[in-house]
Enzyme design. Sequence first.
Site, PDB file in Angstrom:
ATOM      1  CB  SER A   1       0.960 -11.892 -10.852  1.00 35.79           C
ATOM      2  OG  SER A   1       2.003 -10.977 -10.628  1.00 35.79           O
TER       3      SER A   1
HETATM    4  N1  SAH Z   1       2.008  -8.303  -7.583  1.00 36.75           N
HETATM    5  C1  SAH Z   1       1.534  -7.286  -8.487  1.00 36.75           C
HETATM    6  C2  SAH Z   1       2.142  -7.400  -9.838  1.00 36.75           C
HETATM    7  C3  SAH Z   1       3.459  -6.781  -9.917  1.00 36.75           C
HETATM    8  S1  SAH Z   1       4.107  -6.557 -11.545  1.00 36.75           S
HETATM    9  C4  SAH Z   1       0.039  -7.329  -8.596  1.00 36.75           C
HETATM   10  O1  SAH Z   1      -0.589  -8.205  -8.009  1.00 36.75           O
HETATM   11  O2  SAH Z   1      -0.526  -6.471  -9.259  1.00 36.75           O
HETATM   12  C5  SAH Z   1       5.727  -6.094 -11.056  1.00 36.75           C
HETATM   13  C6  SAH Z   1       5.817  -4.794 -10.323  1.00 36.75           C
HETATM   14  O3  SAH Z   1       7.172  -4.640  -9.940  1.00 36.75           O
HETATM   15  C7  SAH Z   1       5.472  -3.566 -11.149  1.00 36.75           C
HETATM   16  O4  SAH Z   1       4.468  -2.848 -10.504  1.00 36.75           O
HETATM   17  C8  SAH Z   1       6.772  -2.790 -11.217  1.00 36.75           C
HETATM   18  O5  SAH Z   1       6.600  -1.393 -11.185  1.00 36.75           O
HETATM   19  C9  SAH Z   1       7.483  -3.271  -9.981  1.00 36.75           C
HETATM   20  N2  SAH Z   1       8.944  -3.094  -9.979  1.00 36.75           N
HETATM   21  C10 SAH Z   1       9.812  -3.271 -10.981  1.00 36.75           C
HETATM   22  N3  SAH Z   1      11.066  -3.022 -10.580  1.00 36.75           N
HETATM   23  C11 SAH Z   1      10.980  -2.686  -9.266  1.00 36.75           C
HETATM   24  C12 SAH Z   1      11.948  -2.317  -8.274  1.00 36.75           C
HETATM   25  N4  SAH Z   1      13.249  -2.264  -8.536  1.00 36.75           N
HETATM   26  N5  SAH Z   1      11.493  -2.025  -7.037  1.00 36.75           N
HETATM   27  C13 SAH Z   1      10.176  -2.088  -6.732  1.00 36.75           C
HETATM   28  N6  SAH Z   1       9.236  -2.438  -7.625  1.00 36.75           N
HETATM   29  C14 SAH Z   1       9.628  -2.727  -8.875  1.00 36.75           C
END
Ligand code: SAH
Length: 222
Positions: A72
């Site tokens: 993000s």
């Molecule tokens: N905060 C993270 C960015 C996350 S992007 C960082 O700093 O890098 C969103 C993330 O949510 C992705 O890694 C994706 O795999 C995860 N995601 C999507 N659906 C999900 C679910 N149902 N449960 C857990 N994680 C999920």
Amino acid sequence: MTDFPSSRPSAFDFEAERRRMVEQDLRARGIRDSRVLEAFLKVPRERFVPARERVHAYADRPLPIGFGQTISQPYMVAVMLEALELSGREKVLEIGTGSGYQTALLAELAREVYTVDIIPELVDQARWVLKDMGYRNIRFRVGDGGEGWPEHAPFDRIIVSAAMPEIPSPLLEQLADGGILVGPVGDLMEQDLVRLRRRGETFNRQPLGRCAFVPLRGKWGF
Ligand code: SAH
């Protein structure tokens, strides 16, 4: 995604970049919480992005981390962390480990972090980097974060980093009385960043602005 020790010589002064990011992209745009700003000064974002993206590590935008996912934008992470009002004593649930960058910031700002991602490779990578950096207050889980982590509930804080059509009811149930949940709620293209405060069975909902996150998958997602 491969990682290399931060001691490796580099043409880039990542520390100077990090200070610039904190001043220009965070403080100048209204982030006030000194603990949040300190955490951003401490955590090296370059360790959480793929090698080919490393020169952009301090750009104020999301970066690809593989598997169609992104790390993000720092400003958005800062807004969410500030909205959590962390004192250092909290037990936090994070949905969407991704690169693990926000996980590291949470580990600096709270007592314990429980982080869940649905993509096993991302959890493996994040676990490796965060262990290597010496964090000992983080627990990892591969699974559908919409279900929360019932075995460790309740949580003082919950942070969701993927777009939700609505807040999954297991997360509401697992939020402690007096707790705060922050995350994007809306449709696939755009969402409201929402802050929820729990008082007993009452959930006070406050919109913090528009945002665009990658979609939550699984039972509670898109
Ligand atoms: N905060 C993270 C960015 C996350 S992007 C960082 O700093 O890098 C969103 C993330 O949510 C992705 O890694 C994706 O795999 C995860 N995601 C999507 N659906 C999900 C679910 N149902 N449960 C857990 N994680 C999920």
